[in-house]
Write an enzyme that holds these catalytic residues in place. Sequence first.
Site, PDB file in Angstrom:
ATOM      1  N   THR A 151     -11.158  25.282   2.683  1.00 44.55           N
ATOM      2  CA  THR A 151     -12.202  25.204   3.717  1.00 44.55           C
ATOM      3  C   THR A 151     -13.222  26.299   3.498  1.00 44.55           C
ATOM      4  OG1 THR A 151     -10.620  24.352   5.311  1.00 44.55           O
ATOM      5  CG2 THR A 151     -12.528  25.511   6.222  1.00 44.55           C
ATOM      6  N   GLY A 172      -6.857  18.594  10.634  1.00 40.20           N
ATOM      7  CA  GLY A 172      -6.163  19.861  10.390  1.00 40.20           C
ATOM      8  C   GLY A 172      -6.542  20.940  11.381  1.00 40.20           C
ATOM      9  N   ASP A 173      -6.431  22.181  10.918  1.00 39.46           N
ATOM     10  CA  ASP A 173      -6.658  23.328  11.806  1.00 39.46           C
ATOM     11  C   ASP A 173      -8.134  23.668  12.017  1.00 39.46           C
ATOM     12  OD1 ASP A 173      -6.808  23.991   9.063  1.00 39.46           O
ATOM     13  OD2 ASP A 173      -6.378  26.101   9.448  1.00 39.46           O
ATOM     14  N   THR A 182      -7.791  29.402   6.338  1.00 39.69           N
ATOM     15  CA  THR A 182      -7.867  28.284   5.412  1.00 39.69           C
ATOM     16  C   THR A 182      -6.480  28.104   4.792  1.00 39.69           C
ATOM     17  OG1 THR A 182      -8.948  27.450   3.407  1.00 39.69           O
ATOM     18  CG2 THR A 182      -8.686  29.821   3.570  1.00 39.69           C
ATOM     19  N   GLY A 183      -6.311  26.994   4.105  1.00 46.66           N
ATOM     20  CA  GLY A 183      -5.002  26.715   3.517  1.00 46.66           C
ATOM     21  C   GLY A 183      -4.373  25.523   4.199  1.00 46.66           C
ATOM     22  N   GLY A 226      -3.260  23.567   6.846  1.00 44.98           N
ATOM     23  CA  GLY A 226      -3.459  23.618   8.290  1.00 44.98           C
ATOM     24  C   GLY A 226      -2.165  23.488   9.078  1.00 44.98           C
TER      25      GLY A 226
HETATM   26  N1  ASP Z   1      -7.107  24.233   6.479  1.00 46.25           N
HETATM   27  C1  ASP Z   1      -7.662  22.991   6.009  1.00 46.25           C
HETATM   28  C2  ASP Z   1      -6.882  21.869   6.609  1.00 46.25           C
HETATM   29  O1  ASP Z   1      -5.667  21.962   6.680  1.00 46.25           O
HETATM   30  C3  ASP Z   1      -7.679  22.874   4.538  1.00 46.25           C
HETATM   31  C4  ASP Z   1      -7.969  24.134   3.769  1.00 46.25           C
HETATM   32  O2  ASP Z   1      -8.483  25.084   4.267  1.00 46.25           O
HETATM   33  O3  ASP Z   1      -7.625  24.217   2.601  1.00 46.25           O
HETATM   34  O4  ASP Z   1      -7.467  20.870   6.950  1.00 46.25           O
END
Ligand code: ASP
Length: 300
Positions: free
Chosen positions: A159, A189-190, A210-211, A213
Amino acid sequence: MTAPLILSTWSFGRAANNAAWPYLVDHSKSSLDAVEQACRHCEADPKNMTVGYGAYPDRGGQISLDASIMLSPAWCGAVAYVRRFMHPITIARLVMEHTEHVMLAGEGAEQFALRHGLEPSELLSDASREAWQKWIDEHGGVAHANIEESAVDDDNHDTIGALALDCTGVLAGACSTSGLAWKLPGRVGDSPGIGQGLYVHPKYGAAVATGTGELTMGICATHLAVESMRQGATPQQAVEAVVQCAIDNYELRENHQVGIIALSPGGQWGSAALRGGFRVAVRSEVRDELVEPGRVFIPA
Ligand code: ASP
């Protein structure tokens, strides 16, 4: 006068910061304009396959976008499951500024964007379609790919999250994403979740995550970071506490990642990641660089 500063997630954050910087140093603009521009830059970049136009699709071959923007608990806006507009961050800002709601999703968010004069556009690029076809072929066709567990690896999520402080001392945050590649259609997601992917409190600080979620939603990661700062933690202590909380609460898989940045109203900041690979782009009057997070819990 505060020294202006913008922090963005991942290596593409550097170009995002540069697109945002003029808005931070122009006294007629603000940190809110800057974080929106940081996101818009990534949303329009077809080479960025995890945000906006040209992103990796879900496993049904469609792209859906999520975004949020925030100044304070009373000033925040978000959109989820936007499929026909390139700039969900601008729709999120319109939700914040022109409605009494916090989040609009799907068709309603798109109708709202149309009413506010935004132009719909195709989100799938040729590269998105090709990537989807390749993924489907590798996973034995659409029918087999519809199983609920499929690989989510480090190449298929990221993200753009940006936190900024302008010269009047106003903190703002924003994030925008296409979510996890090959997600189940309908998955949100988050990133649009206030307190999950993004949280800003003008007195205590801001955080963006990020990551995966699914590892930050259940612990309200960014609210947790700002709440820790309210209780006296430094931004670095706050983000480390969040990653530790994710470690304590989930059964981690090898492809799970969490990256988080926090910024105090005084301009102190911290960053942490579950695994290597996460970077923070920093832009101030004296710096324009990409740095390793302050702590990586599970180094490569
Ligand atoms: N956090 C985001 C989600 O889970 C994806 C990301 O940041 O890599 O939608």
